[in-house]
Design a protein around this motif. Structure first.
Motif, mmCIF file in Angstrom:
data_model
loop_
_atom_site.group_PDB
_atom_site.id
_atom_site.type_symbol
_atom_site.label_atom_id
_atom_site.label_comp_id
_atom_site.label_asym_id
_atom_site.label_seq_id
_atom_site.Cartn_x
_atom_site.Cartn_y
_atom_site.Cartn_z
ATOM 1 N N ARG A 68 -1.003 6.693 3.035
ATOM 2 C CA ARG A 68 -2.188 7.507 2.802
ATOM 3 C C ARG A 68 -1.870 9.000 2.821
ATOM 4 O O ARG A 68 -2.400 9.767 2.008
ATOM 5 N N ASP A 69 -0.978 9.413 3.730
ATOM 6 C CA ASP A 69 -0.689 10.841 3.814
ATOM 7 C C ASP A 69 -0.015 11.343 2.550
ATOM 8 O O ASP A 69 -0.247 12.475 2.116
ATOM 9 N N LEU B 149 -0.430 9.997 -0.593
ATOM 10 C CA LEU B 149 -1.431 10.044 -1.656
ATOM 11 C C LEU B 149 -2.296 11.298 -1.521
ATOM 12 O O LEU B 149 -2.610 11.965 -2.518
ATOM 13 N N ASP B 150 -2.657 11.629 -0.284
ATOM 14 C CA ASP B 150 -3.455 12.843 -0.063
ATOM 15 C C ASP B 150 -2.665 14.086 -0.436
ATOM 16 O O ASP B 150 -3.233 15.070 -0.948
ATOM 17 N N ALA C 280 0.850 -1.197 0.000
ATOM 18 C CA ALA C 280 0.000 0.000 0.000
ATOM 19 C C ALA C 280 0.880 1.239 0.000
ATOM 20 O O ALA C 280 1.952 1.251 0.614
#
Length: 460
Positions: A261-262, A264-265, A258
């Protein structure tokens, strides 16, 4: 008396890459790479040079391997030049492939275990003309190429690195524009980063399915410790972004399947992320036999709304704290950073595979003495400190199986040309004369003992 003994069977190596040492760019059917094209513009390289001759390792590899044997190294990491093997990225050039078989055989004849890197940044120019790493098809072409090389060399070469430093290839080559192919495009940089990782995953699957069962596959990631310049919240946040951008953006997909997330944001408002396809992350996360870690320095950063740090609008600037020693590259010498990286990996990623330090070294102003010798005590101190930090990480439980000094030879240092010297062996470029530096003599003592000298002996 020694104070730091390494595990039995520990690999003691040195490393090079094809474009940096081989020269012979027109020999035996080799085609052009993106670095031939990039370096042909003198303004791209600090001294206006190219890798056209470099160390002439293509012809002088027997001499260089004899010197490696004198040092006593037990493993040699070298890269295969994709445009020698498949000049257009697709069509086999048997003469190029046969050259690397001779190199691997020469290693074996000298008791040196070869480790092959499939991609160390020299993409065939015809593939760049069709979109390069920003184009998904390049990942497929890379897997085909890696499988071709593995099929030919896998009986001689047990260790395989798919891709070297995808972060540098993506950010420096496609966003900052300071490496080949010299682009400054956030979207293409992000696509290139993903496709480099996808190429790694596809190649890993192909190599594992090949006819050589003793193959061990890994990837080499350049890792750092991001240190905030102050305790201010904005600097701490900047360090976390730099860590995500430089480290986790590549570690997480490879080791966890993966993207962070930070990150991708952070990237989403800057570029279309449509290059991410279903199933890609499963491919990228193919289990590793080892993780290659390239480490040179910690990185001190502060928040800067106007800065990009050679990356997509990261709003981070690097700083140089007072009181530290710096290499000729301007990198701080902080050996404990290597221990921090390794112990941090063990804490962050349960099930971390065995690790090889696939690059570690420093550029210093290696001025030859009147007799031609190079007494590079600063490099000895750098290597000694980092090996002690590595030993501390092993003592703390990190499974490290080998160490490869960068580099075996002085060489073409990418955008720095021939202005920076990293080698254990000095190269006088006009004459191509080789000279073992003091660091090579020191390293030979370490390799012979499989241990570091006592502190009062260690730095010459």
């Amino acid at each position: 008396m020694t104070v730091a003994t390494f595990p039995p069977g520990f690999l003691w190596g040195a490393a090079t890459s094809a474009y940096q040492v081989e020269g012979a760019v027109d020999a035996d059917g080799r085609g052009p790479s993106i670095w031939d094209t990039f370096a042909a513009r003198p303004e791209h390289i600090a001294d206006g040079s190219t890798g056209a001759e470099a160390c002439d390792h293509y012809h002088r590899y027997p001499e260089d391997l004899d010197l490696a044997r004198r040092i006593g190294i037990t493993a040699y990491r070298f890269s295969v030049a994709w445009p020698r093997v498949l000049p257009d990225g697709r069509t086999l050039n048997r003469r190029g492939l046969d050259h690397y078989r001779r190199v691997a055989e020469a290693c074996r004849q000298r008791g040196i275990t070869p480790m092959v890197t499939c991609y160390h940044w020299d993409l065939p120019q015809p593939l760049q003309d069709r979109g390069g790493w920003a184009h998904r098809d390049t990942a497929e072409r890379f897997a085909d190429y890696a499988a071709t090389v593995h099929d030919a060399l896998g009986d001689l070469v047990p260790w395989w690195v798919t891709v070297n430093e995808p972060a540098v290839a993506a950010w420096a080559g496609h966003s900052a524009g300071v490496h080949a192919p010299g682009l400054r495009d956030t979207g293409r940089a992000l696509a290139a980063a993903h496709h480099l990782l996808l190429g790694h995953g596809l190649a890993t699957t192909r190599l594992r399915a090949g006819r050589h069962p003793d193959t061990r596959v890994g990837i080499a990631l350049n890792l750092t410790v991001a240190v905030p310049a102050t305790d201010a919240a904005e600097d701490v946040a900047a360090a976390a972004r730099f860590d995500g951008h430089h480290n986790r953006m590549f570690l997480d997909p490879v080791l966890t399947g993966a993207y962070p997330r930070d990150m991708l944001d952070w990237y989403a408002p800057q570029a279309d992320l449509g290059h991410l396809h279903d199933g890609d992350l499963r491919t990228i996360a193919a289990p590793l036999d080892f993780l290659g870690v390239n480490f040179y320095n910690r990185t001190h950063v502060r928040a800067d709304p106007s800065a990009t740090a050679g990356s997509p609008a990261l709003r981070v600037a690097e700083v140089r704290p007072d009181g530290l020693t710096y290499t000729e590259m301007g990198w701080p010498v902080e050996p404990d950073g290597l221990r921090q990286v390794l112990c941090g990996l063990r804490e962050r990623y349960p099930g971390l595979p065995p690790v090889h330090i696939t690059e570690n070294g420093a550029a210093f102003d290696d001025v030859p003495g009147a007799d031609g010798t190079v007494d590079d005590r600063d490099r000895v101190g750098y290597l000694d400190g980092h090996l002690r930090a590595l030993h501390a990480a092993i003592a703390a439980g990190v499974d490290v199986r080998g160490y490869f000094a960068w580099s075996l030879l002085d060489n073409f240092e990418w955008a720095m040309g021939y202005t920076k010297r990293f080698g254990l062996i000095a190269v006088d470029y006009p004459t191509q004369r080789r000279t073992l530096k003091s660091s090579a003599t020191w390293y030979a003592r370490v390799v012979a003992a499989n241990a570091l000298p006592a502190p009062d002996e260690g730095k010459m």
